[in-house]
Design a protein around this motif. Structure first.
Motif, PDB file in Angstrom:
ATOM      1  N   PHE A  84     -44.770 -25.536  30.822  1.00 31.04           N
ATOM      2  CA  PHE A  84     -44.636 -25.347  29.385  1.00 31.04           C
ATOM      3  C   PHE A  84     -43.196 -25.415  28.906  1.00 31.04           C
ATOM      4  CE2 PHE A  84     -48.444 -23.199  30.776  1.00 31.04           C
ATOM      5  CZ  PHE A  84     -49.378 -23.748  29.911  1.00 31.04           C
ATOM      6  N   LYS A  85     -43.046 -25.973  27.715  1.00 30.31           N
ATOM      7  CA  LYS A  85     -41.755 -25.971  27.038  1.00 30.31           C
ATOM      8  C   LYS A  85     -41.559 -24.580  26.453  1.00 30.31           C
ATOM      9  CE  LYS A  85     -39.224 -28.338  23.310  1.00 30.31           C
ATOM     10  NZ  LYS A  85     -38.304 -27.284  23.155  1.00 30.31           N
ATOM     11  N   LEU A  86     -40.429 -23.992  26.745  1.00 31.31           N
ATOM     12  CA  LEU A  86     -40.108 -22.672  26.215  1.00 31.31           C
ATOM     13  C   LEU A  86     -39.253 -22.804  24.960  1.00 31.31           C
ATOM     14  CD1 LEU A  86     -39.218 -20.687  29.456  1.00 31.31           C
ATOM     15  CD2 LEU A  86     -41.242 -20.442  28.025  1.00 31.31           C
ATOM     16  N   PRO A  87     -39.271 -21.768  24.138  1.00 35.31           N
ATOM     17  CA  PRO A  87     -38.350 -21.738  23.005  1.00 35.31           C
ATOM     18  C   PRO A  87     -36.915 -21.652  23.536  1.00 35.31           C
ATOM     19  CG  PRO A  87     -39.889 -19.870  22.931  1.00 35.31           C
ATOM     20  CD  PRO A  87     -40.122 -20.596  24.212  1.00 35.31           C
ATOM     21  N   PRO A  88     -35.922 -21.721  22.662  1.00 35.24           N
ATOM     22  CA  PRO A  88     -34.541 -21.555  23.125  1.00 35.24           C
ATOM     23  C   PRO A  88     -34.426 -20.300  23.980  1.00 35.24           C
ATOM     24  CG  PRO A  88     -34.567 -22.130  20.812  1.00 35.24           C
ATOM     25  CD  PRO A  88     -36.005 -21.886  21.211  1.00 35.24           C
ATOM     26  N   ALA A  89     -33.536 -20.340  24.932  1.00 43.62           N
ATOM     27  CA  ALA A  89     -33.402 -19.231  25.876  1.00 43.62           C
ATOM     28  C   ALA A  89     -31.945 -18.843  26.038  1.00 43.62           C
ATOM     29  CB  ALA A  89     -34.003 -19.622  27.222  1.00 43.62           C
ATOM     30  N   HIS A  93     -31.820  -6.300  18.773  1.00 43.23           N
ATOM     31  CA  HIS A  93     -30.961  -5.748  17.732  1.00 43.23           C
ATOM     32  C   HIS A  93     -29.507  -6.123  18.021  1.00 43.23           C
ATOM     33  CE1 HIS A  93     -34.068  -2.432  16.620  1.00 43.23           C
ATOM     34  NE2 HIS A  93     -34.390  -3.609  16.147  1.00 43.23           N
ATOM     35  N   HIS A  94     -29.307  -7.063  18.906  1.00 44.86           N
ATOM     36  CA  HIS A  94     -27.977  -7.523  19.279  1.00 44.86           C
ATOM     37  C   HIS A  94     -27.849  -9.001  18.920  1.00 44.86           C
ATOM     38  CE1 HIS A  94     -29.781  -9.704  22.631  1.00 44.86           C
ATOM     39  NE2 HIS A  94     -30.456  -8.593  22.908  1.00 44.86           N
ATOM     40  N   PRO A  95     -26.631  -9.522  18.848  1.00 46.33           N
ATOM     41  CA  PRO A  95     -26.490 -10.966  18.604  1.00 46.33           C
ATOM     42  C   PRO A  95     -27.156 -11.749  19.731  1.00 46.33           C
ATOM     43  CG  PRO A  95     -24.370  -9.829  18.409  1.00 46.33           C
ATOM     44  CD  PRO A  95     -25.361  -8.833  18.971  1.00 46.33           C
ATOM     45  N   THR A  96     -27.725 -12.906  19.393  1.00 44.04           N
ATOM     46  CA  THR A  96     -28.334 -13.776  20.392  1.00 44.04           C
ATOM     47  C   THR A  96     -27.495 -15.041  20.549  1.00 44.04           C
ATOM     48  OG1 THR A  96     -29.752 -14.853  18.778  1.00 44.04           O
ATOM     49  CG2 THR A  96     -30.646 -12.912  19.913  1.00 44.04           C
ATOM     50  N   ALA A  97     -27.681 -15.712  21.659  1.00 45.55           N
ATOM     51  CA  ALA A  97     -26.903 -16.914  21.961  1.00 45.55           C
ATOM     52  C   ALA A  97     -27.663 -18.200  21.680  1.00 45.55           C
ATOM     53  CB  ALA A  97     -26.478 -16.867  23.443  1.00 45.55           C
ATOM     54  N   LEU A 155     -40.209 -12.517  26.519  1.00 44.03           N
ATOM     55  CA  LEU A 155     -40.313 -13.349  25.333  1.00 44.03           C
ATOM     56  C   LEU A 155     -39.549 -12.625  24.228  1.00 44.03           C
ATOM     57  CD1 LEU A 155     -44.086 -14.366  25.420  1.00 44.03           C
ATOM     58  CD2 LEU A 155     -42.106 -15.706  26.141  1.00 44.03           C
ATOM     59  N   VAL A 156     -38.982 -13.386  23.302  1.00 45.06           N
ATOM     60  CA  VAL A 156     -38.178 -12.809  22.225  1.00 45.06           C
ATOM     61  C   VAL A 156     -38.784 -13.227  20.894  1.00 45.06           C
ATOM     62  CG1 VAL A 156     -35.865 -12.709  21.195  1.00 45.06           C
ATOM     63  CG2 VAL A 156     -36.112 -12.950  23.677  1.00 45.06           C
ATOM     64  N   CYS A 157     -38.769 -12.322  19.919  1.00 46.96           N
ATOM     65  CA  CYS A 157     -39.291 -12.641  18.593  1.00 46.96           C
ATOM     66  C   CYS A 157     -38.400 -12.015  17.525  1.00 46.96           C
ATOM     67  CB  CYS A 157     -40.728 -12.160  18.448  1.00 46.96           C
ATOM     68  SG  CYS A 157     -40.922 -10.367  18.543  1.00 46.96           S
ATOM     69  N   ASP A 158     -38.564 -12.481  16.296  1.00 44.80           N
ATOM     70  CA  ASP A 158     -37.790 -11.954  15.169  1.00 44.80           C
ATOM     71  C   ASP A 158     -38.395 -10.685  14.589  1.00 44.80           C
ATOM     72  OD1 ASP A 158     -35.955 -14.025  15.251  1.00 44.80           O
ATOM     73  OD2 ASP A 158     -37.123 -15.270  13.899  1.00 44.80           O
ATOM     74  N   ASP A 159     -39.723 -10.542  14.671  1.00 45.24           N
ATOM     75  CA  ASP A 159     -40.424  -9.406  14.062  1.00 45.24           C
ATOM     76  C   ASP A 159     -41.516  -8.962  15.034  1.00 45.24           C
ATOM     77  OD1 ASP A 159     -42.131  -7.718  12.594  1.00 45.24           O
ATOM     78  OD2 ASP A 159     -41.792  -8.815  10.733  1.00 45.24           O
ATOM     79  N   LEU A 160     -41.207  -7.957  15.836  1.00 49.27           N
ATOM     80  CA  LEU A 160     -42.129  -7.527  16.891  1.00 49.27           C
ATOM     81  C   LEU A 160     -43.452  -7.026  16.326  1.00 49.27           C
ATOM     82  CD1 LEU A 160     -42.581  -7.148  19.912  1.00 49.27           C
ATOM     83  CD2 LEU A 160     -41.611  -4.853  19.678  1.00 49.27           C
ATOM     84  N   MET A 191     -24.613 -31.767  35.584  1.00 48.09           N
ATOM     85  CA  MET A 191     -24.585 -30.799  34.498  1.00 48.09           C
ATOM     86  C   MET A 191     -25.949 -30.141  34.377  1.00 48.09           C
ATOM     87  SD  MET A 191     -23.196 -29.159  32.190  1.00 48.09           S
ATOM     88  CE  MET A 191     -21.806 -29.554  31.212  1.00 48.09           C
ATOM     89  N   ILE A 192     -26.000 -28.851  34.260  1.00 48.20           N
ATOM     90  CA  ILE A 192     -27.256 -28.122  34.078  1.00 48.20           C
ATOM     91  C   ILE A 192     -27.750 -28.392  32.667  1.00 48.20           C
ATOM     92  CG2 ILE A 192     -28.300 -25.839  33.934  1.00 48.20           C
ATOM     93  CD1 ILE A 192     -26.246 -24.992  36.096  1.00 48.20           C
ATOM     94  N   ASN A 193     -29.032 -28.761  32.555  1.00 52.55           N
ATOM     95  CA  ASN A 193     -29.578 -29.081  31.237  1.00 52.55           C
ATOM     96  C   ASN A 193     -30.840 -28.305  30.904  1.00 52.55           C
ATOM     97  OD1 ASN A 193     -31.472 -30.290  32.819  1.00 52.55           O
ATOM     98  ND2 ASN A 193     -31.075 -32.369  32.129  1.00 52.55           N
ATOM     99  N   GLY A 194     -31.145 -27.273  31.662  1.00 50.96           N
ATOM    100  CA  GLY A 194     -32.333 -26.486  31.379  1.00 50.96           C
ATOM    101  C   GLY A 194     -32.497 -25.368  32.383  1.00 50.96           C
ATOM    102  N   ALA A 195     -33.581 -24.645  32.235  1.00 46.61           N
ATOM    103  CA  ALA A 195     -33.932 -23.565  33.152  1.00 46.61           C
ATOM    104  C   ALA A 195     -35.433 -23.629  33.391  1.00 46.61           C
ATOM    105  CB  ALA A 195     -33.545 -22.213  32.564  1.00 46.61           C
ATOM    106  N   HIS A 196     -35.859 -23.225  34.558  1.00 48.07           N
ATOM    107  CA  HIS A 196     -37.270 -23.239  34.923  1.00 48.07           C
ATOM    108  C   HIS A 196     -37.651 -21.819  35.325  1.00 48.07           C
ATOM    109  CE1 HIS A 196     -40.925 -25.286  36.407  1.00 48.07           C
ATOM    110  NE2 HIS A 196     -40.926 -24.327  37.317  1.00 48.07           N
ATOM    111  N   VAL A 197     -38.573 -21.226  34.595  1.00 46.50           N
ATOM    112  CA  VAL A 197     -39.026 -19.860  34.855  1.00 46.50           C
ATOM    113  C   VAL A 197     -40.383 -19.943  35.538  1.00 46.50           C
ATOM    114  CG1 VAL A 197     -39.734 -17.691  33.772  1.00 46.50           C
ATOM    115  CG2 VAL A 197     -37.823 -18.995  32.818  1.00 46.50           C
ATOM    116  N   ILE A 198     -40.595 -19.132  36.563  1.00 43.22           N
ATOM    117  CA  ILE A 198     -41.876 -19.099  37.267  1.00 43.22           C
ATOM    118  C   ILE A 198     -42.485 -17.708  37.107  1.00 43.22           C
ATOM    119  CG2 ILE A 198     -43.047 -19.266  39.496  1.00 43.22           C
ATOM    120  CD1 ILE A 198     -40.784 -21.180  40.363  1.00 43.22           C
ATOM    121  N   LEU A 199     -43.724 -17.654  36.654  1.00 49.86           N
ATOM    122  CA  LEU A 199     -44.491 -16.415  36.626  1.00 49.86           C
ATOM    123  C   LEU A 199     -45.514 -16.510  37.762  1.00 49.86           C
ATOM    124  CD1 LEU A 199     -45.305 -16.038  32.804  1.00 49.86           C
ATOM    125  CD2 LEU A 199     -43.357 -15.140  34.068  1.00 49.86           C
ATOM    126  N   TYR A 200     -45.475 -15.609  38.703  1.00 52.51           N
ATOM    127  CA  TYR A 200     -46.475 -15.587  39.768  1.00 52.51           C
ATOM    128  C   TYR A 200     -47.686 -14.816  39.253  1.00 52.51           C
ATOM    129  CZ  TYR A 200     -43.061 -17.597  42.854  1.00 52.51           C
ATOM    130  OH  TYR A 200     -42.156 -18.450  43.425  1.00 52.51           O
TER     131      TYR A 200
END
Length: 118
Positions: free
Chosen positions: A39-44, A109-113, A61-66, A1-10
């Protein structure tokens, strides 16, 4: 079962960008060995967009108030590389990493998951 995601920034200056992510963005993480920080990321969430060309991957990155988030980051000395622009799906801006790369950040401005179960 997939339990996470790993993002790489070069990066051309990985150490400086790691310090920035830890000290400026405030992400906590682990040392995977020899100072290699992960690093631990916020929900994705993941979205798949159609394209006529070759597929590519993007990271935002996502925020509530840019505006507030950008003001807080600017107060910490972060360069705002692209001022906020209104998109159909939200407000989009970019900040400059120490390596010189841009990191996109947006207010949807759209629903998030984020809060969906399972």
């Amino acid at each position: 079962m997939i339990n996470g995601a790993h993002v790489i920034l070069y990066s051309t200056d990985a150490e400086a960008d790691r310090v920035f992510i830890r000290d400026v963005l405030g992400f906590t993480g682990v040392d995977a060995g020899s100072g290699w920080l992960i690093f631990k990321l916020p929900p994705a969430e993941i979205a798949v967009h159609p394209t006529d060309g070759l597929g590519k991957h993007e990271f935002y990155l996502v925020c509530d108030d840019l505006q507030k988030t950008l003001a807080d980051l600017a107060a910490k000395g972060v360069t705002i590389s692209h001022a906020p622009s209104r998109q159909g799906w939200g407000l989009l801006a970019s900040i400059k990493l120490p390596s010189g790369s841009d990191l996109s950040i947006y207010q949807p401005h759209h629903p998030t998951a984020y809060d969906l179960e399972g």
